[in-house]
Design a protein around this motif. Structure first.
Motif, PDB file in Angstrom:
ATOM      1  N   VAL A  54      67.188 -21.745 -30.852  1.00 38.13           N
ATOM      2  CA  VAL A  54      66.025 -21.868 -29.968  1.00 38.13           C
ATOM      3  C   VAL A  54      64.814 -21.502 -30.823  1.00 38.13           C
ATOM      4  CG1 VAL A  54      66.283 -19.489 -29.090  1.00 38.13           C
ATOM      5  CG2 VAL A  54      64.968 -21.175 -27.790  1.00 38.13           C
ATOM      6  N   ARG A  55      63.722 -22.277 -30.722  1.00 39.60           N
ATOM      7  CA  ARG A  55      62.533 -21.978 -31.539  1.00 39.60           C
ATOM      8  C   ARG A  55      61.333 -22.513 -30.779  1.00 39.60           C
ATOM      9  NH1 ARG A  55      60.879 -26.541 -31.027  1.00 39.60           N
ATOM     10  NH2 ARG A  55      59.231 -25.991 -32.464  1.00 39.60           N
ATOM     11  N   GLY A  56      60.159 -22.117 -31.303  1.00 39.10           N
ATOM     12  CA  GLY A  56      58.924 -22.441 -30.577  1.00 39.10           C
ATOM     13  C   GLY A  56      58.476 -21.196 -29.846  1.00 39.10           C
ATOM     14  N   ALA A  57      57.246 -20.779 -30.052  1.00 38.21           N
ATOM     15  CA  ALA A  57      56.799 -19.479 -29.544  1.00 38.21           C
ATOM     16  C   ALA A  57      57.127 -19.240 -28.063  1.00 38.21           C
ATOM     17  CB  ALA A  57      55.313 -19.324 -29.821  1.00 38.21           C
ATOM     18  N   PRO A  58      56.724 -20.118 -27.138  1.00 38.71           N
ATOM     19  CA  PRO A  58      57.050 -19.831 -25.728  1.00 38.71           C
ATOM     20  C   PRO A  58      58.551 -19.796 -25.450  1.00 38.71           C
ATOM     21  CG  PRO A  58      55.269 -21.409 -25.873  1.00 38.71           C
ATOM     22  CD  PRO A  58      55.828 -21.273 -27.254  1.00 38.71           C
ATOM     23  N   SER A  97      63.684 -10.066 -33.996  1.00 37.70           N
ATOM     24  CA  SER A  97      64.379 -11.314 -34.368  1.00 37.70           C
ATOM     25  C   SER A  97      63.477 -12.194 -35.249  1.00 37.70           C
ATOM     26  CB  SER A  97      64.794 -12.080 -33.101  1.00 37.70           C
ATOM     27  OG  SER A  97      63.687 -12.247 -32.242  1.00 37.70           O
ATOM     28  N   ARG A  98      62.196 -12.328 -34.881  1.00 43.04           N
ATOM     29  CA  ARG A  98      61.242 -13.106 -35.699  1.00 43.04           C
ATOM     30  C   ARG A  98      59.862 -12.453 -35.523  1.00 43.04           C
ATOM     31  NH1 ARG A  98      61.296 -19.435 -34.904  1.00 43.04           N
ATOM     32  NH2 ARG A  98      60.437 -19.428 -37.021  1.00 43.04           N
ATOM     33  N   PRO A  99      59.080 -12.332 -36.590  1.00 41.29           N
ATOM     34  CA  PRO A  99      57.867 -11.501 -36.530  1.00 41.29           C
ATOM     35  C   PRO A  99      56.577 -12.209 -36.120  1.00 41.29           C
ATOM     36  CG  PRO A  99      58.282 -12.162 -38.788  1.00 41.29           C
ATOM     37  CD  PRO A  99      59.394 -12.758 -37.976  1.00 41.29           C
ATOM     38  N   HIS A 165      51.713 -31.702 -35.994  1.00 45.97           N
ATOM     39  CA  HIS A 165      52.531 -31.070 -37.044  1.00 45.97           C
ATOM     40  C   HIS A 165      53.553 -30.170 -36.369  1.00 45.97           C
ATOM     41  CE1 HIS A 165      53.097 -29.779 -41.234  1.00 45.97           C
ATOM     42  NE2 HIS A 165      53.207 -28.548 -40.798  1.00 45.97           N
ATOM     43  N   CYS A 166      54.786 -30.195 -36.883  1.00 48.43           N
ATOM     44  CA  CYS A 166      55.892 -29.408 -36.336  1.00 48.43           C
ATOM     45  C   CYS A 166      56.230 -29.895 -34.930  1.00 48.43           C
ATOM     46  CB  CYS A 166      55.546 -27.918 -36.345  1.00 48.43           C
ATOM     47  SG  CYS A 166      57.020 -26.894 -36.119  1.00 48.43           S
ATOM     48  N   ASN A 167      56.770 -29.011 -34.109  1.00 43.10           N
ATOM     49  CA  ASN A 167      57.083 -29.388 -32.714  1.00 43.10           C
ATOM     50  C   ASN A 167      56.509 -28.325 -31.798  1.00 43.10           C
ATOM     51  OD1 ASN A 167      59.326 -28.811 -30.324  1.00 43.10           O
ATOM     52  ND2 ASN A 167      58.694 -30.950 -30.537  1.00 43.10           N
ATOM     53  N   LEU A 204      62.115 -29.560 -40.633  1.00 47.38           N
ATOM     54  CA  LEU A 204      61.976 -30.893 -40.019  1.00 47.38           C
ATOM     55  C   LEU A 204      61.858 -30.856 -38.497  1.00 47.38           C
ATOM     56  CD1 LEU A 204      64.512 -32.919 -42.233  1.00 47.38           C
ATOM     57  CD2 LEU A 204      62.092 -32.407 -42.688  1.00 47.38           C
ATOM     58  N   GLN A 205      61.096 -29.934 -37.971  1.00 48.78           N
ATOM     59  CA  GLN A 205      60.887 -29.910 -36.510  1.00 48.78           C
ATOM     60  C   GLN A 205      60.151 -31.169 -36.038  1.00 48.78           C
ATOM     61  OE1 GLN A 205      60.397 -27.281 -38.531  1.00 48.78           O
ATOM     62  NE2 GLN A 205      60.625 -25.309 -37.480  1.00 48.78           N
ATOM     63  N   GLY A 206      59.307 -31.719 -36.914  1.00 44.54           N
ATOM     64  CA  GLY A 206      58.582 -32.933 -36.510  1.00 44.54           C
ATOM     65  C   GLY A 206      59.501 -34.131 -36.433  1.00 44.54           C
ATOM     66  N   THR A 245      50.664 -23.233 -31.721  1.00 47.50           N
ATOM     67  CA  THR A 245      50.412 -21.993 -32.438  1.00 47.50           C
ATOM     68  C   THR A 245      51.472 -20.960 -32.075  1.00 47.50           C
ATOM     69  OG1 THR A 245      48.813 -20.205 -32.888  1.00 47.50           O
ATOM     70  CG2 THR A 245      48.847 -21.099 -30.656  1.00 47.50           C
ATOM     71  N   ASP A 246      51.656 -20.043 -32.986  1.00 49.67           N
ATOM     72  CA  ASP A 246      52.558 -18.920 -32.741  1.00 49.67           C
ATOM     73  C   ASP A 246      51.794 -17.641 -32.471  1.00 49.67           C
ATOM     74  OD1 ASP A 246      53.937 -21.002 -34.602  1.00 49.67           O
ATOM     75  OD2 ASP A 246      55.541 -19.906 -33.571  1.00 49.67           O
ATOM     76  N   ARG A 247      50.563 -17.611 -32.933  1.00 48.69           N
ATOM     77  CA  ARG A 247      49.728 -16.451 -32.645  1.00 48.69           C
ATOM     78  C   ARG A 247      48.273 -16.774 -32.993  1.00 48.69           C
ATOM     79  NH1 ARG A 247      51.039 -10.217 -33.778  1.00 48.69           N
ATOM     80  NH2 ARG A 247      53.111 -11.093 -34.115  1.00 48.69           N
ATOM     81  N   ALA A 255      47.842 -18.758 -36.521  1.00 51.86           N
ATOM     82  CA  ALA A 255      49.104 -18.869 -37.265  1.00 51.86           C
ATOM     83  C   ALA A 255      49.906 -19.985 -36.624  1.00 51.86           C
ATOM     84  CB  ALA A 255      49.887 -17.566 -37.207  1.00 51.86           C
ATOM     85  N   ASN A 256      50.409 -20.855 -37.458  1.00 54.76           N
ATOM     86  CA  ASN A 256      51.252 -21.945 -36.986  1.00 54.76           C
ATOM     87  C   ASN A 256      52.175 -22.360 -38.122  1.00 54.76           C
ATOM     88  OD1 ASN A 256      51.900 -23.682 -34.697  1.00 54.76           O
ATOM     89  ND2 ASN A 256      51.184 -25.359 -35.985  1.00 54.76           N
ATOM     90  N   LYS A 257      53.037 -23.313 -37.852  1.00 62.70           N
ATOM     91  CA  LYS A 257      54.012 -23.769 -38.832  1.00 62.70           C
ATOM     92  C   LYS A 257      53.389 -24.039 -40.199  1.00 62.70           C
ATOM     93  CE  LYS A 257      57.397 -23.916 -38.366  1.00 62.70           C
ATOM     94  NZ  LYS A 257      58.112 -22.668 -38.658  1.00 62.70           N
ATOM     95  N   ILE A 258      54.096 -23.666 -41.230  1.00 64.34           N
ATOM     96  CA  ILE A 258      53.624 -23.886 -42.606  1.00 64.34           C
ATOM     97  C   ILE A 258      53.204 -25.348 -42.777  1.00 64.34           C
ATOM     98  CG2 ILE A 258      55.983 -24.355 -43.457  1.00 64.34           C
ATOM     99  CD1 ILE A 258      53.178 -22.483 -45.347  1.00 64.34           C
TER     100      ILE A 258
HETATM  101  C1  LIG Z   1      54.422 -24.198 -28.852  1.00 60.76           C
HETATM  102  S1  LIG Z   1      54.879 -23.106 -30.074  1.00 60.76           S
HETATM  103  C2  LIG Z   1      55.550 -24.135 -31.262  1.00 60.76           C
HETATM  104  C3  LIG Z   1      55.352 -23.572 -32.626  1.00 60.76           C
HETATM  105  O1  LIG Z   1      56.551 -22.899 -33.068  1.00 60.76           O
HETATM  106  C4  LIG Z   1      56.984 -23.544 -34.235  1.00 60.76           C
HETATM  107  O2  LIG Z   1      57.611 -22.708 -35.153  1.00 60.76           O
HETATM  108  P1  LIG Z   1      59.236 -22.582 -35.146  1.00 60.76           P
HETATM  109  O3  LIG Z   1      59.780 -23.967 -34.958  1.00 60.76           O
HETATM  110  O4  LIG Z   1      59.539 -21.983 -36.504  1.00 60.76           O
HETATM  111  O5  LIG Z   1      59.567 -21.652 -34.011  1.00 60.76           O
HETATM  112  C5  LIG Z   1      55.729 -24.121 -34.825  1.00 60.76           C
HETATM  113  O6  LIG Z   1      54.936 -23.150 -35.437  1.00 60.76           O
HETATM  114  C6  LIG Z   1      55.100 -24.678 -33.589  1.00 60.76           C
HETATM  115  O7  LIG Z   1      53.764 -25.009 -33.671  1.00 60.76           O
END
Ligand SMILES: CSC[C@H]1O[C@H](OP(=O)(O)O)[C@H](O)[C@@H]1O
Length: 358
Positions: A54-58, A97-99, A165-167, A204-206, A245-247, A255-258
Motif C-alpha cells: 500500500v502506498r500513497g500518502a492518504p 514505517s515510512r518517514p 508524475h508518480c501516482n 514505476l508508480q506512473g 504530495t506527501d508533505r 515533498a513529493n516523489k523523486i
Molecule cells: C496522493 S499521495 C501520492 C504520493 O505518494 C507517492 O509516493 P509513494 O508511492 O512512494 O507512496 C508519491 O509521492 C505520490 O505523489
C-alpha cells in the motif's frame, strides 16, 4: 465512472475493511495481477506500508489507522493499563514505517486522540470508536479527493495536455486520488484532456498505477519515460502539470516523489503552470520548510534490480531517495479540498488549516 459517493471506481479500492480484517490491494503486483492482502495484525500492516504493497500518502494513513485498531482490539476488557501501553506502542511502531508522508502521523495522532477522548469508558466502547474513526478517515478521504477534483478542474480547460508524475490517483487514496481527481471529473463532464504520465523510476508508480488507472477509466493517457518530460513540454504538448504530495511544509515547499522537483523546474522553463494537489491531511504547519522534511531513502535493489531483473553491476553504489522537495517558488498553486491557495503560501496554508471544509 461517477465521482459520487459509492461511485464505481475504474479499479479495485486500495484499502477496504471486510468483517474483521484489513484488505489491502497489493500494488506491487499491479497492473498485471489484482491480489488483496488480508491483514489482522499491525506488524503485517507496517510491513505492507514499508514494502509499498500500500502506498500513497492518504492510503498509508488510512491503512495505519486500521492497523492501530488491529493492534488493540484483542486487549481483554478491564486491562486499562495494557490497552494504553499497547495503543501507544503500536502507534509508535506504525509511525516508523515510512518517514515522509505526514498523513501517516496525522492519521495515527487522530486515532490516539479519539481513544483519549473516551478515557475511562469501557474498553469495548473505545475499541469500537477506533474502528469507526478509521472508517471515517477512509470515507472523509474520498470526499476530500472529490473536492480537490472540483477545485483543480477550475484551473484546467477542455482539450488541455496535462502531465503528471508518480501516482496520486485512486490507488494512493480512498478513492479518485488527489492529482488525478480532476482528470476523472473532466472525463465525467465530457472534457477531452490528453494526459502524459511519467513512468516514475525506480518503482514505476506512473507506468504501473497511473497509466493503469487512467486507461481503465477510458482517459487519454500517454506513458513516457521520466527523461522525456522535457521533450514533451518543448513540443508544446503540455499546458499544465499536476502532482500529488506527501508533505507540504508551512512555507509551501512540497515533498513529493523523486523527480517532481525536476518536473517543476522544467515547467517553469517552459512557462507551464505547476499545480500541487494537497489534502489538508498532507499539510504540516509544524514543519517550517522543505529542508525540515525527512526524505526516505530506499533499498538499492529498487534501482539495480527493479522487478527482479538486474540492470546494474553487483555492489555498485546507489543513491535512492524516494522523494525530493520542490521549493514553493516553483509551485503555481496548491489545491486543497478547501480551495486553491496562491502564493504567498504561509498565510494561505494557515487559513486553509483553520477553515471548515467548503
Ligand atoms: C496522493 S499521495 C501520492 C504520493 O505518494 C507517492 O509516493 P509513494 O508511492 O512512494 O507512496 C508519491 O509521492 C505520490 O505523489
Amino acid at each position: 465512472m461517477r465521482m459520487k459517493p459509492g461511485m464505481d471506481l475504474p479499479h479495485p479500492p486500495a484499502v477496504a475493511w471486510k468483517e474483521d480484517r484489513l484488505m489491502l490491494l497489493d500494488q506491487r503486483r499491479l497492473p498485471t495481477e489484482t491480489v488483496y492482502l488480508e491483514l489482522t495484525r499491525p506488524e503485517e500492516v507496517r510491513e505492507a506500508i514499508r514494502e509499498l504493497a500500500v502506498r500513497g500518502a492518504p492510503a498509508i494513513g488510512i491503512a495505519a489507522a486500521y492497523g492501530l485498531y488491529l493492534g488493540v482490539r484483542d486487549v481483554p476488557e478491564g486491562d486499562e493499563e495494557g490497552f494504553w501501553q499497547l495503543l501507544n506502542r503500536t502507534s509508535d511502531r506504525l509511525g516508523t514505517s515510512r518517514p515522509t508522508a505526514v498523513n501517516l502521523h496525522w492519521a495515527l495522532r487522530r486515532m490516539v486522540r479519539r481513544a483519549e477522548s473516551l478515557k475511562g469508558k469501557p474498553l469495548s466502547e473505545i475499541k469500537e470508536a477506533l474502528l469507526q474513526e478509521a472508517e471515517t478517515i477512509r470515507r472523509e478521504d474520498a470526499e476530500v479527493c472529490r473536492r480537490i477534483g472540483e477545485h483543480a478542474l477550475s484551473l484546467l480547460e477542455d482539450g488541455m495536455g496535462v502531465l503528471t508524475h508518480c501516482n496520486a490517483g485512486g490507488l494512493a487514496t480512498a478513492a479518485y486520488g488527489t492529482a488525478l481527481a480532476p482528470l476523472y471529473l473532466a472525463k465525467e463532464r465530457g472534457w477531452r484532456l490528453k494526459v502524459f504520465a511519467d513512468e516514475t523510476r525506480p518503482v514505476l508508480q506512473g507506468a504501473r498505477l497511473t497509466a493503469y488507472e487512467l486507461k481503465q477509466a477510458g482517459i487519454d493517457v500517454t506513458l513516457i519515460c521520466d527523461n522525456m518530460a522535457a521533450a514533451v513540454m518543448q513540443r508544446g504538448w503540455v499546458q499544465a502539470v499536476i502532482v500529488g504530495t506527501d508533505r507540504v511544509a508551512a512555507n509551501g515547499d512540497v515533498a513529493n516523489k523523486i523527480g517532481t522537483y525536476g518536473v517543476a523546474v522544467l515547467a517553469r522553463a517552459h512557462g507551464i503552470p505547476f499545480y500541487v494537489a494537497a489534502p489538508t491531511s498532507s499539510i504540516d504547519l509544524e514543519t517550517p520548510t522543505g529542508a525540515d522534511i525527512p526524505i526516505e531513502e530506499r533499498p538499492a535493489e529498487e534501482v539495480t534490480q527493479g522487478f527482479g531483473k538486474r540492470t546494474a553491476p553487483e555492489g555498485v553504489s546507489v543513491y535512492n531517495p524516494a522523494f525530493d522537495v520542490t521549493p514553493a517558488e516553483y509551485v503555481t498553486a496548491i489545491i486543497t479540498e478547501r480551495g486553491v491557495i496562491r502564493p504567498p503560501y504561509a498565510e494561505g496554508l494557515r487559513r486553509a488549516m483553520e477553515e471548515p471544509s467548503k
